[in-house]
Design a protein around this motif. Structure first.
Motif, PDB file in Angstrom:
ATOM      1  N   PHE A 401      35.839  52.033  46.063  1.00 12.58           N
ATOM      2  CA  PHE A 401      36.908  51.281  45.864  1.00 12.58           C
ATOM      3  C   PHE A 401      36.328  49.924  45.475  1.00 12.58           C
ATOM      4  N   CYS A 402      35.296  49.420  46.066  1.00 12.56           N
ATOM      5  CA  CYS A 402      34.796  48.199  45.602  1.00 12.56           C
ATOM      6  C   CYS A 402      34.051  48.332  44.271  1.00 12.56           C
ATOM      7  N   ILE A 403      33.519  49.512  44.052  1.00 13.88           N
ATOM      8  CA  ILE A 403      32.667  49.804  42.706  1.00 13.88           C
ATOM      9  C   ILE A 403      33.892  49.839  41.361  1.00 13.88           C
ATOM     10  N   VAL A 404      34.920  50.215  41.795  1.00 14.43           N
ATOM     11  CA  VAL A 404      36.008  50.052  40.586  1.00 14.43           C
ATOM     12  C   VAL A 404      36.240  48.765  40.415  1.00 14.43           C
ATOM     13  N   ILE A 405      36.775  47.851  41.349  1.00 10.58           N
ATOM     14  CA  ILE A 405      37.197  46.587  41.215  1.00 10.58           C
ATOM     15  C   ILE A 405      35.900  45.637  40.429  1.00 10.58           C
ATOM     16  N   ASN A 406      34.938  45.711  41.159  1.00  8.43           N
ATOM     17  CA  ASN A 406      33.648  45.015  40.837  1.00  8.43           C
ATOM     18  C   ASN A 406      33.267  45.401  39.386  1.00  8.43           C
ATOM     19  N   ASN A 407      33.683  46.545  38.683  1.00 11.90           N
ATOM     20  CA  ASN A 407      33.318  46.875  37.487  1.00 11.90           C
ATOM     21  C   ASN A 407      33.992  46.131  36.382  1.00 11.90           C
ATOM     22  N   VAL A 408      35.169  45.687  36.731  1.00 15.94           N
ATOM     23  CA  VAL A 408      36.234  44.873  35.989  1.00 15.94           C
ATOM     24  C   VAL A 408      35.907  43.453  36.039  1.00 15.94           C
ATOM     25  N   GLN A 409      35.760  43.039  37.361  1.00 15.56           N
ATOM     26  CA  GLN A 409      35.659  41.262  37.502  1.00 15.56           C
ATOM     27  C   GLN A 409      34.321  40.801  36.670  1.00 15.56           C
ATOM     28  N   PRO A 410      33.060  41.410  36.611  1.00 15.81           N
ATOM     29  CA  PRO A 410      32.222  40.649  35.813  1.00 15.81           C
ATOM     30  C   PRO A 410      32.583  40.636  34.247  1.00 15.81           C
ATOM     31  N   VAL A 411      33.328  41.579  33.910  1.00 16.46           N
ATOM     32  CA  VAL A 411      33.560  41.516  32.451  1.00 16.46           C
ATOM     33  C   VAL A 411      34.635  40.351  32.052  1.00 16.46           C
ATOM     34  N   LEU A 412      35.324  40.029  33.246  1.00 15.95           N
ATOM     35  CA  LEU A 412      36.393  38.729  33.127  1.00 15.95           C
ATOM     36  C   LEU A 412      35.490  37.675  33.299  1.00 15.95           C
ATOM     37  N   SER A 413      34.609  37.719  33.839  1.00 10.20           N
ATOM     38  CA  SER A 413      33.714  36.422  34.139  1.00 10.20           C
ATOM     39  C   SER A 413      32.930  36.226  32.708  1.00 10.20           C
ATOM     40  N   GLY A 414      32.599  37.349  31.876  1.00  9.53           N
ATOM     41  CA  GLY A 414      31.936  37.363  30.697  1.00  9.53           C
ATOM     42  C   GLY A 414      32.801  36.808  29.705  1.00  9.53           C
ATOM     43  N   VAL A 415      34.105  36.976  29.695  1.00  8.28           N
ATOM     44  CA  VAL A 415      35.085  36.399  28.760  1.00  8.28           C
ATOM     45  C   VAL A 415      35.154  34.634  29.108  1.00  8.28           C
ATOM     46  N   ALA A 416      35.368  34.658  30.580  1.00 12.00           N
ATOM     47  CA  ALA A 416      35.197  32.994  30.932  1.00 12.00           C
ATOM     48  C   ALA A 416      33.911  32.232  30.277  1.00 12.00           C
ATOM     49  N   ILE A 417      32.910  32.667  30.407  1.00 17.12           N
ATOM     50  CA  ILE A 417      31.706  32.395  30.025  1.00 17.12           C
ATOM     51  C   ILE A 417      31.665  32.144  28.244  1.00 17.12           C
ATOM     52  N   GLY A 418      32.359  33.168  27.538  1.00 13.44           N
ATOM     53  CA  GLY A 418      32.047  33.209  26.183  1.00 13.44           C
ATOM     54  C   GLY A 418      33.202  31.934  25.812  1.00 13.44           C
ATOM     55  N   ALA A 419      34.111  31.940  26.527  1.00 11.47           N
ATOM     56  CA  ALA A 419      35.306  30.774  26.139  1.00 11.47           C
ATOM     57  C   ALA A 419      35.039  29.478  26.573  1.00 11.47           C
ATOM     58  N   GLY A 420      33.891  29.469  27.651  1.00  9.12           N
ATOM     59  CA  GLY A 420      33.853  28.146  28.164  1.00  9.12           C
ATOM     60  C   GLY A 420      34.586  27.656  29.020  1.00  9.12           C
ATOM     61  N   TRP A 421      35.074  28.511  30.185  1.00  6.81           N
ATOM     62  CA  TRP A 421      36.020  28.231  31.245  1.00  6.81           C
ATOM     63  C   TRP A 421      35.233  27.934  32.548  1.00  6.81           C
ATOM     64  N   GLN A 422      33.956  27.928  32.524  1.00  6.24           N
ATOM     65  CA  GLN A 422      33.187  28.112  33.735  1.00  6.24           C
ATOM     66  C   GLN A 422      33.829  26.938  34.716  1.00  6.24           C
ATOM     67  N   ALA A 423      34.070  25.853  34.567  1.00  7.40           N
ATOM     68  CA  ALA A 423      34.461  24.948  35.526  1.00  7.40           C
ATOM     69  C   ALA A 423      35.880  25.500  36.171  1.00  7.40           C
ATOM     70  N   ILE A 424      36.710  25.851  35.427  1.00 14.06           N
ATOM     71  CA  ILE A 424      38.061  26.341  36.131  1.00 14.06           C
ATOM     72  C   ILE A 424      37.770  27.585  37.012  1.00 14.06           C
ATOM     73  N   VAL A 425      37.096  28.556  36.519  1.00 21.52           N
ATOM     74  CA  VAL A 425      36.739  29.758  37.200  1.00 21.52           C
ATOM     75  C   VAL A 425      36.155  29.278  38.480  1.00 21.52           C
ATOM     76  N   ALA A 426      35.360  28.343  38.579  1.00 19.94           N
ATOM     77  CA  ALA A 426      34.478  28.099  39.653  1.00 19.94           C
ATOM     78  C   ALA A 426      35.472  27.582  40.726  1.00 19.94           C
ATOM     79  N   TYR A 427      36.495  26.992  40.616  1.00 19.90           N
ATOM     80  CA  TYR A 427      37.759  26.451  41.440  1.00 19.90           C
ATOM     81  C   TYR A 427      38.419  27.568  42.010  1.00 19.90           C
ATOM     82  N   VAL A 428      38.695  28.612  41.166  1.00 13.13           N
ATOM     83  CA  VAL A 428      39.138  29.922  41.401  1.00 13.13           C
ATOM     84  C   VAL A 428      38.437  30.894  42.633  1.00 13.13           C
ATOM     85  N   ASN A 429      37.114  30.664  42.424  1.00 17.96           N
ATOM     86  CA  ASN A 429      36.156  31.387  43.252  1.00 17.96           C
ATOM     87  C   ASN A 429      36.189  30.771  44.492  1.00 17.96           C
ATOM     88  N   ILE A 430      36.265  29.442  44.617  1.00 13.87           N
ATOM     89  CA  ILE A 430      36.168  28.747  45.684  1.00 13.87           C
ATOM     90  C   ILE A 430      37.620  29.322  46.679  1.00 13.87           C
TER      91      ILE A 430
END
Length: 509
Positions: A401-430
């Motif tokens: 189950f974790c594999i399915v979820i974690n296969n999507v999450q890094p892709v979303l992080s890639g979008v955040a990096i490509g768009a320059g949203w790192q600081a915002i996503v950091a707060y979400v992660n906390i």
């Protein structure tokens, strides 16, 4: 040089149709943004085109991530067949000490995904070499204090309440692994530099050679010559430094012009703004890496800690292997989104994300199915202990189950990096990981006596929530606005002198 977005007087990327390692077929600035999709047939046609572009990048990137991750996993496998304490030592060092450093170095290097990707899209490819050198300066400075973590790993693990024998063995192994830390510091900026130009095949070839050689030398030094943990450290350090030296040789050979034109003092200018973006990138990814590290640490406090740590580490190893697939897609979608935003192609950037998410979900389901089918066999690859193997088999459904979820999450992080949203996503992660996921895992694991399963469920709750929040952010994003902000990001974070002067002149006018 024209500082306007999406224009260039020369081809952005050097192409050599006779050599697939050096050719680029993914991004061309002259290509217009895709037209709005009007029906199923149009969607399928555009999906097929974008699917090919993503996999041109993702295929080699997945292989490269898989190869590099396999270095530590293969070392762990050989150590597990020597003794349980050696397996625990390598597992703890890989998961906690090297894992923390890996996350920090990868995170800081990921700042280049935003800058280099958008610079390519904006026609400023000559700045890529400067960005890479700035990243080296900053990351090497960070690596120096991080080496103290390796030196004092044993006492730190004991202070955190880990088993004494495991702490001492892991602490000794960590000291021998200090060279790997500085290999990380050099490797990640080079990888991002090459990925932004779609030069992904060379990364895959070098990583593949290292992966092929690593098992033989691991067997020779760890098993045949009985060097134990010393042999494990020698081979693992050697493999990582082979990768770094080979990549640098490729960059310095002249194959990356005009992106690389030699060392320059400009690499030491405007380091503060570059450091801010690097720190935000590191913080975002480290919060994710530390989250999984913390759960391995908590497993060490359970009853029969050696079995719990070994079983949990094996599951995390399997999860890590599957995450390499999604990290490859992460790298691909980050390059695609940053390139297209830099060229002011908002619809293409958004559609690339949609294709990546759909593809990642399907891959996650396939990998989970394979693991379920082989649940009775694969634990034997990591350990000969029957208790450890039984616990791993018991955890397999949760792992799938974790594999399915974690296969999507890094892709979303890639979008955040490509768009320059790192600081915002950091707060979400906390909020999702540390205020919800970890407390939930501790309550289920200790208070309600669910043990490793409880810790795993807590981890999943944080990951699922984080994925939902980032999906909502992406859903509400104005992609036209993101594309228009690309030039500002390159100017303020990248520190390009020409664009800074242009901006000042514009303000004065």
């Amino acid at each position: 040089m024209d500082s306007s977005l999406g224009t260039s007087t020369q081809p952005l990327l050097t192409r050599d149709e006779q050599d697939p390692i050096h050719s680029t077929v993914v991004f061309t600035a002259e290509t217009p943004d895709i037209a709005p999709i009007t029906g199923p047939g149009d969607f399928f046609s555009q999906f097929t085109t974008e699917f090919k572009r993503l996999w041109y990048l993702a295929g080699p990137a997945i292989f490269s991530f898989f190869s590099k991750y396999s270095l530590g996993a293969i070392t762990q496998i050989f150590a597990g067949h020597v003794s349980t304490i050696d397996l625990a030592a390598v597992s703890v060092e890989n998961s906690l000490i090297a894992g923390l450093s890996f996350g920090m170095m990868l995170g800081m290097g990921s700042a280049l995904e935003t800058l280099c990707g958008q610079a390519v899209g904006a026609g400023k490819i000559e700045m890529l070499g400067v960005y890479m050198q700035r990243s080296w300066v900053i990351i090497m400075c960070v690596a120096l204090p991080l080496s103290l973590l390796y030196i004092f790993a044993g006492p730190i693990l004991k202070f955190l309440g880990q088993d004494t024998n495991i702490s001492e063995a892991a602490g000794t192994f960590a000291i021998w692994m200090i060279p790997q830390l500085f290999a990380y510091a050099l490797n990640f900026p080079v990888v991002k530099f090459l990925q932004a130009q779609s030069k992904v095949m060379v990364i895959a070839v070098i990583s593949g050679v290292a992966m092929v050689l690593h098992p033989f030398f691991s067997w020779l030094l760890i098993v045949k010559l009985r060097w134990g943990l010393v042999g494990a450290a020698v081979v693992l350090n050697g493999s990582w430094w082979f990768i770094v030296v080979a990549q640098l040789a490729y960059v310095f050979s002249g194959r990356c012009e005009p992106a690389w034109s030699g060392f320059t003092w400009e690499a030491f200018s405007n380091l503060w703004e570059f450091f801010r973006l690097s720190l935000a990138s590191a913080f975002m990814l480290c919060l994710e890496t530390w989250y999984f590290m913390a759960l391995v640490l908590f497993a060490g406090y359970l009853k029969n800690a050696e079995v719990s740590v070994d079983a949990f580490s094996i599951c995390m190893n399997i999860l890590g292997w599957t995450i390499m697939v999604s990290l490859g897609m992460n790298a691909a979608v980050s390059v695609r989104v940053s390139n297209e935003l830099g060229a002011i192609h908002p619809r293409t950037a958004k559609f690339s994300l949609e294709v990546a998410v759909i593809t990642s979900i399907l891959m996650g389901l396939f990998l989970a199915l394979v693991l379920i089918i082989s649940r009775d066999e694969y634990p034997s690859l990591f350990s000969n202990d029957s208790k450890v193997k039984d616990l791993v088999m018991d955890l397999t459904p949760w792992l799938c189950f974790c594999i399915v979820i974690n296969n999507v999450q890094p892709v979303l992080s890639g979008v955040a990096i490509g768009a320059g949203w790192q600081a915002i996503v950091a707060y979400v992660n906390i909020a999702c990981y540390y205020l919800i996921g970890i407390p939930m895992g501790l309550i289920l694991g200790y208070k309600l006596n669910f043990g490793v399963k409880g810790i795993w469920c807590g981890m999943m709750s944080g990951t699922i929530l984080q994925t939902c929040v980032v999906l909502m952010m992406i859903y509400k994003t104005n992609w036209n606005k993101e594309a228009s902000l690309a030039e500002d990001r390159i100017r303020s974070w990248g520190g390009h002198q020409d664009t800074t002067v242009n901006a000042i002149n514009t303000e004065e006018t």
